[in-house]
Design a protein around this motif. Sequence first.
Motif, PDB file in Angstrom:
ATOM      1  N   GLY A 181       0.798  -1.215   0.119  1.00 29.30           N
ATOM      2  CA  GLY A 181       0.233   0.033   0.037  1.00 29.30           C
ATOM      3  C   GLY A 181       0.895   1.182   0.115  1.00 29.30           C
ATOM      4  O   GLY A 181       1.818   1.173  -0.260  1.00 29.30           O
ATOM      5  N   ASP A 182       0.268   2.503   0.206  1.00 31.59           N
ATOM      6  CA  ASP A 182       1.158   3.628   0.564  1.00 31.59           C
ATOM      7  C   ASP A 182       1.426   4.186  -0.917  1.00 31.59           C
ATOM      8  O   ASP A 182       1.788   5.631  -0.897  1.00 31.59           O
ATOM      9  CB  ASP A 182       2.091   3.647   1.499  1.00 31.59           C
ATOM     10  CG  ASP A 182       1.566   3.335   2.853  1.00 31.59           C
ATOM     11  OD1 ASP A 182       0.623   3.830   3.044  1.00 31.59           O
ATOM     12  OD2 ASP A 182       2.363   2.874   3.531  1.00 31.59           O
ATOM     13  N   ARG A 183       1.116   3.706  -2.017  1.00 32.10           N
ATOM     14  CA  ARG A 183       1.381   4.511  -3.239  1.00 32.10           C
ATOM     15  C   ARG A 183       0.560   4.102  -4.331  1.00 32.10           C
ATOM     16  O   ARG A 183      -0.284   2.774  -4.345  1.00 32.10           O
ATOM     17  CB  ARG A 183       2.951   3.797  -3.803  1.00 32.10           C
ATOM     18  CG  ARG A 183       4.195   4.088  -2.921  1.00 32.10           C
ATOM     19  CD  ARG A 183       4.191   5.655  -2.952  1.00 32.10           C
ATOM     20  NE  ARG A 183       5.321   6.273  -2.169  1.00 32.10           N
ATOM     21  CZ  ARG A 183       5.481   6.241  -0.987  1.00 32.10           C
ATOM     22  NH1 ARG A 183       4.400   6.308  -0.232  1.00 32.10           N
ATOM     23  NH2 ARG A 183       6.570   6.789  -0.392  1.00 32.10           N
ATOM     24  N   VAL A 184       0.248   4.975  -5.324  1.00 31.58           N
ATOM     25  CA  VAL A 184      -1.002   4.835  -6.505  1.00 31.58           C
ATOM     26  C   VAL A 184      -0.010   4.622  -7.626  1.00 31.58           C
ATOM     27  O   VAL A 184      -0.650   4.282  -8.640  1.00 31.58           O
ATOM     28  CB  VAL A 184      -1.610   5.992  -6.582  1.00 31.58           C
ATOM     29  CG1 VAL A 184      -2.467   6.136  -5.421  1.00 31.58           C
ATOM     30  CG2 VAL A 184      -0.669   7.396  -6.657  1.00 31.58           C
ATOM     31  N   LYS A 207      -4.506   4.186  -2.604  1.00 22.34           N
ATOM     32  CA  LYS A 207      -4.664   5.393  -2.119  1.00 22.34           C
ATOM     33  C   LYS A 207      -3.240   5.984  -1.318  1.00 22.34           C
ATOM     34  O   LYS A 207      -2.510   4.820  -1.016  1.00 22.34           O
ATOM     35  CB  LYS A 207      -5.772   5.449  -0.916  1.00 22.34           C
ATOM     36  CG  LYS A 207      -7.272   5.380  -1.445  1.00 22.34           C
ATOM     37  CD  LYS A 207      -8.258   5.431  -0.503  1.00 22.34           C
ATOM     38  CE  LYS A 207      -9.709   4.958  -0.935  1.00 22.34           C
ATOM     39  NZ  LYS A 207     -10.405   5.801  -2.032  1.00 22.34           N
ATOM     40  N   GLN A 208      -3.338   7.037  -1.532  1.00 22.78           N
ATOM     41  CA  GLN A 208      -1.929   7.501  -1.032  1.00 22.78           C
ATOM     42  C   GLN A 208      -1.923   8.795  -0.002  1.00 22.78           C
ATOM     43  O   GLN A 208      -2.616   9.787  -0.479  1.00 22.78           O
ATOM     44  CB  GLN A 208      -0.828   7.789  -2.213  1.00 22.78           C
ATOM     45  CG  GLN A 208       0.634   8.282  -1.856  1.00 22.78           C
ATOM     46  CD  GLN A 208       1.376   8.393  -3.114  1.00 22.78           C
ATOM     47  OE1 GLN A 208       1.151   7.625  -4.018  1.00 22.78           O
ATOM     48  NE2 GLN A 208       2.586   9.174  -2.943  1.00 22.78           N
ATOM     49  N   PHE A 209      -1.498   8.754   1.192  1.00 23.10           N
ATOM     50  CA  PHE A 209      -1.731   9.713   2.058  1.00 23.10           C
ATOM     51  C   PHE A 209      -0.562  10.910   2.325  1.00 23.10           C
ATOM     52  O   PHE A 209      -0.948  11.799   2.967  1.00 23.10           O
ATOM     53  CB  PHE A 209      -2.089   9.100   3.389  1.00 23.10           C
ATOM     54  CG  PHE A 209      -3.283   8.313   3.473  1.00 23.10           C
ATOM     55  CD1 PHE A 209      -4.462   8.766   3.398  1.00 23.10           C
ATOM     56  CD2 PHE A 209      -2.864   6.777   3.074  1.00 23.10           C
ATOM     57  CE1 PHE A 209      -5.346   7.764   3.448  1.00 23.10           C
ATOM     58  CE2 PHE A 209      -4.092   5.939   3.062  1.00 23.10           C
ATOM     59  CZ  PHE A 209      -5.365   6.379   2.959  1.00 23.10           C
ATOM     60  N   PRO A 225      -6.087  16.829  -1.150  1.00 26.27           N
ATOM     61  CA  PRO A 225      -6.763  15.691  -0.990  1.00 26.27           C
ATOM     62  C   PRO A 225      -5.917  14.263  -0.912  1.00 26.27           C
ATOM     63  O   PRO A 225      -4.854  14.295  -1.121  1.00 26.27           O
ATOM     64  CB  PRO A 225      -7.598  15.507  -2.111  1.00 26.27           C
ATOM     65  CG  PRO A 225      -6.797  16.012  -3.060  1.00 26.27           C
ATOM     66  CD  PRO A 225      -5.977  17.308  -2.363  1.00 26.27           C
ATOM     67  N   VAL A 226      -6.620  13.129  -0.354  1.00 27.45           N
ATOM     68  CA  VAL A 226      -5.812  11.996  -0.623  1.00 27.45           C
ATOM     69  C   VAL A 226      -5.819  11.510  -2.167  1.00 27.45           C
ATOM     70  O   VAL A 226      -6.773  11.519  -2.744  1.00 27.45           O
ATOM     71  CB  VAL A 226      -6.609  10.730   0.274  1.00 27.45           C
ATOM     72  CG1 VAL A 226      -5.997   9.318  -0.089  1.00 27.45           C
ATOM     73  CG2 VAL A 226      -6.664  11.343   1.673  1.00 27.45           C
TER      74      VAL A 226
END
Length: 831
Positions: free
Chosen positions: A292-295, A597-599, A625-626
Amino acid sequence: MRKCIALIFFFGLLITNALAQKIEIKANNKALSDILIELRDRYNYQFSYNSELLSSYQISLDKSFPNKEKAIAHLLKKFPLNYEISNNVYLIFPEEKIYQYRILGQILDKENLEPLPFSHITINDHPMATDELGNFSFTSTTDSTFRILASHLGYFIHDTIVSYDQTHQLLLTAASTDLEEITVTDKIVQTFIKESNQAGNLKLNHKIAGFLPTNNDNSVFELLRLQPGILAAGEQKDYLIIWGSYEGESQVLFDDITLWGLKNFYEDIGAVNPLVVKNIEVLKGGFDAKYGDRVGGIVHITGKDGSKVKPTLNLALNNITASGSYEQPIGKKSSLLFAFRHTYYNLFKDEQIKYATSNVNTDELNEIIPDFIDLDVAPDYRFRDANLKFSTKWDNGDQLNISLLAGEDRYSYDITNDFLTTSRRHVFEGSYQNGGSLKYNKVWKNGNSSSISVSRSEMDKNTTEQTLIERIRIDEINVRRDDRSYNNIREYNAKFQNRFTLSEDQIIEAGLHYTNNAVDLQEDSLGINILHMDSKLDKVGGYFQNILNVSNGVSIKAGFQVNYPINLQKLYWEPRISMSVKVTDELSFNGAWGLYKQFISKSSVLSRTGKYRYIWVGADEDTVPVLESMHNVLGGSYHKNGFTFSLEAYHKRTDGHTRYYRWRNEGNISLGKSKSYGLDFFAKKDFGEHTFWISYTLSKTTENFDYFREEGEYIRALQDQRHEIKTAGLLALKPFYLSANYIYGSGFPEYLGYNNIVAEPNYQRLDAALIYKFSHKKIKSELGVLFHNVLDRKNTTYESFERIPLSQINSISVYTESVPSSIRLYFKITI
C-alpha cells in the motif's frame, strides 16, 4: 366434568410418554459394545456395528438424555466413530480419517547459504512463491511424497522428490559461479528476468547486471530502466516513472526502508550499492493487498544477508568511486555485512561556458561587447554511503535481520562573470538519506509463518541559491538574491504479517500496520521566512487476502487493504482482485483490478519562469486531498525453449494531484486528475549462455487541472512519451563477456506557455561493455571497460534546465545533458 377428566387423562399420557423416552446411562469403565446391548434391551434400540471394534472403547458415564439420538451421539463423540439412522436402525461405523501430509522448506544459495526471496516453486503441479526469506510450506491430503521444482533468477532449476513431515533446505546453484571449471549437464537456468503469474509483476536477477553496460555503482537503476513500462528516456535521477506515474507516486524499498530519492548529481552513481543487492521485485501496478501507500508502482529490493560459510571481501575501484563490502560469518547461523562507497576526487572540473551576447539588450554597447562572454564555472561534488546488516537464523527456521544505511550527496557550483557586469551565482544542494529496519520472521510447526518488522527512514534536503548582479557603472543599482530551502521527510513503520496455509488449494494472508509520516518544509529569502509547512500523518490499517487455486492452473487472489488516518478520522477501503490462468506449461494469462490510495504525496510547484519543483505534503482532505487511483491490468506470456514473449495492457485513473502556481502575484493551489494507459511488449531469446531481448512500450498520460482555461480539458503530462524501444544483448565468450543496449524514446513535450508545445526532442542512447573475468586459487577478479553513450547523443534530462540571471533583464538557461560519451574503467576483486 367429563371434559376435564378427558383433558387430565390426555396430558397424563403425554407426560408418561415423555418420561418413557428419557434415556439413562450408568456405566463404570464399561465396554461401549456392552452399553449398546443394555440400551437395546431397555429402550428397544436397533443397532448394526462391529462388536469387536466397539469392545475396545471403554466408557464411564452417569447421565440422562431426552431422546435416543442424543444418547448415541454423546456416546460416540469421543471416539473415531460415526453413525447413520436407516429405518430406525443405528448404523455405527469407523470414522474415515483424513490424513494431512505437510512439508516445510527454504530455498538457499548453495555457495553462501543466502536465502533466496520470492523464488518460484511448483509442488505436485501447484505453483506458488516463497516469502522474502525463501520459506515455503505445503499441505496435501492425497500425497505423502512431493515433487518439487524450485527456481530463482540466475540459478539452475532444482528438481527433486521429498517426503513429508520434514524440513527441507533446497540449495540452488548460481549460473555464474565464477569457478575455474564447472560442468553442468541436463539443467536449465533462469535468466535475468521472469514475469510471475501475477499481473504487473517482474522479478529481476541483479547478478546479470554485472555483465551489462552498467558500471558497478549504478547497476540497480540501469537494470530497472531497461524493463518494459519503466521510463528510460530522460534519465530522471531521483525517482522512477512507472506506467505514467508522477513524481513521488512510486516507492523504492530496500529491506523495508523507504528510499525517498534516488537523486545524485553525478548520474553514474545510484542510491543503492550493487554490492549488497540480492533480489529485485518490480510491481508496476495492480499489485495485491499486502502492499500500500502508493498509487504508482513499487520496487522492492532485498539486500544480502551476508555469507554464513566463509569470510568474503569484495573491493571495486573505478574512475568514479572506491567501493567495497565485507561479509563475516558469526558461528554457523549468523553473519555480519558491511559495505561502503565514496568518491575519491572531485568528479566535476572547472570550466567555461560561452554565452552568446547577441541576447543582451544593450544596443549602445554593441561595439565593445564581444560575440561571446566567458562564464567561469567552478563545481564541487561529493558522494558517499554505507550499509550494515546483521542476520541470524535458528534451527527451527526463525530468522532475525537488522539493516542500516546512510548516504550523502553534496553538489554545488559557482558561476562568475566580470565583463561590464559583475555576476556571481552560488548554488548548493545537499541530500542526506538514512534509515534502518528490524525484522523477525517466525515459522510455526504447522507450516504457517508470521513476521514483525519496524523501520525508520529519513531524507534531509538543503538548497541554497545566491545571486549577485553589480554594474561597474556607478549609476546602476545592485541586485541580490539569497534563497534557501530545507525539506525533511521522516517515516516510522511497523508491520505484523501472517501467512496461513489452510490446504493445498487455499492460503490466507493477513496483517496489521502502523505508519507515522512527518514533513517539514521551510523557505527563506534574504533571511526572511516566506514559507513554513509542518505536517504530520499517523495512520493504522491492515490487509486481508485469500489465495485460492480454483482448479489446476487457475488461481484467484482477492482481498482488501483498509487504512484509518487518525487526523482525518475516516476509513479508506482499497479492494483488490487478481486472477492467473495457466493454460499450458508454456502459455498463461493474468489480470488485476484494484483501488489504491496515497496519504503523503509530492505536490508540483510551478514558478513564473515555467520551472517545476516538487515538495512532500501530507493529505488533509481540505487543501491536499488523498490520492486515489484505479488500476486495470491484463496480460499474457509464452515461454518455450529459451524464448519468452509477453504482452501487458494497463489503464489507470488517478485523482487528487495538487499543484501550486502563481497568478497575478498571488499563490494558488490547483487540484488535478490524470489518465494513463498503454501496452508493454517484451521478447527474449536465450542461445545457450547468450541472451538477447527487446521491449516496446506504447503509452499515453494526460492531465487536467482546474486552472486550465477550458473546463474538463486534458493535455499531455510532462512525463508523457508515446513510444519507447529498448534492446539489449549479452554474449558469454568465457572468460570474456560482450554486451550492449540501445534505448530510443520519442520524447517528452516541452511547453512554452499554456498548452503550447514547442519541442519534443527524441532520446537515443547506445551503451556497450567488455568484461574479462579471471581467477587464481580462491581469488576472483574482473576487469571492465564500459562505453557510455557511444553515439554521443546530446540528450536532455527530464528536468533539463535552470535559468541563471545575468542582469535585471537578461538570463541564460543552463541545460543539464544526460550522460555524455565517455569511457568507464573498473577493477573488481573478490576474496
